[in-house]
Design an enzyme around this catalytic site. Structure first.
Site, PDB file in Angstrom:
ATOM      1  N   HIS A  51      42.246  25.269  38.634  1.00  0.00           N
ATOM      2  CA  HIS A  51      43.439  24.922  39.517  1.00  0.00           C
ATOM      3  C   HIS A  51      44.397  26.096  39.040  1.00  0.00           C
ATOM      4  O   HIS A  51      44.413  26.846  38.024  1.00  0.00           O
ATOM      5  CB  HIS A  51      44.242  23.753  38.994  1.00  0.00           C
ATOM      6  N   GLY A  52      45.121  26.447  39.859  1.00  0.00           N
ATOM      7  CA  GLY A  52      46.050  27.808  39.860  1.00  0.00           C
ATOM      8  C   GLY A  52      45.632  29.175  40.324  1.00  0.00           C
ATOM      9  O   GLY A  52      46.165  30.199  40.331  1.00  0.00           O
ATOM     10  N   CYS A  53      44.335  28.997  41.104  1.00  0.00           N
ATOM     11  CA  CYS A  53      43.866  29.823  41.924  1.00  0.00           C
ATOM     12  C   CYS A  53      44.041  29.817  43.249  1.00  0.00           C
ATOM     13  O   CYS A  53      44.011  28.673  43.709  1.00  0.00           O
ATOM     14  CB  CYS A  53      42.387  29.920  41.570  1.00  0.00           C
ATOM     15  N   GLN A  54      44.527  30.890  43.871  1.00  0.00           N
ATOM     16  CA  GLN A  54      44.807  30.617  45.414  1.00  0.00           C
ATOM     17  C   GLN A  54      43.451  30.269  46.097  1.00  0.00           C
ATOM     18  O   GLN A  54      43.696  29.628  46.981  1.00  0.00           O
ATOM     19  CB  GLN A  54      45.470  32.031  45.640  1.00  0.00           C
ATOM     20  N   SER A  55      42.403  31.092  45.540  1.00  0.00           N
ATOM     21  CA  SER A  55      41.150  30.593  46.237  1.00  0.00           C
ATOM     22  C   SER A  55      40.418  29.528  45.657  1.00  0.00           C
ATOM     23  O   SER A  55      40.929  29.114  44.416  1.00  0.00           O
ATOM     24  CB  SER A  55      40.295  32.031  46.370  1.00  0.00           C
TER      25      SER A  55
END
Length: 138
Positions: A51-55
């Protein structure tokens, strides 16, 4: 292929700094991502998602003989390349090696300075997940 952490990091610095412009460095990183082993679908779970990744990013970590082995994938080419960089450094290491590993190589390659804020945040979350897994196994 170099095996100890310092050698692996020095090798990555040398390889990435070989390219004079960032377009070529990004191409090399993307090519590294294309060489990642295919991650089995059963590892693409919510628990393995970063979590925290755009992809979309998943990382599966398992311990064998006191070492942590990782498989990871992303739906974005450059992020898959960043994963490949991290796996080259972290996978196959002991939890203590991972926890105590300096990350200077990231700035020495210029990666931290050239990634977009979203990609930098995603990279940070991937590293934090790996370090948290290692910490939980010490």
């Amino acid at each position: 292929m170099p095996n100890n952490i310092d050698e692996v990091q020095a090798d990555l610095i040398k390889r990435l700094n070989y390219f004079e412009n960032w377009k070529d460095r990004y191409k090399y990183i993307i090519d590294m991502g294309k060489q990642l082993d295919t991650m089995p679908e059963e590892y693409k779970t919510e628990a393995n998602r970063i979590h925290g990744c755009q992809s979309q990013v998943w990382i599966h970590i398992e311990e064998r003989d006191g070492r942590l082995y990782m498989q990871a994938t992303s739906d974005a080419a450059i992020v898959a390349g960043l994963i490949a960089v991290l796996l080259r450094v972290y996978s196959g290491r002991t939890p203590n090696e991972i926890i105590n590993m300096p990350l200077d190589f990231l700035s020495q390659t210029g990666l931290l300075q050239h990634l977009s804020p979203n990609r930098s945040t995603g990279l940070y979350h991937m590293i934090k997940r790996i370090q948290a897994e290692a910490q939980s196994r010490v």
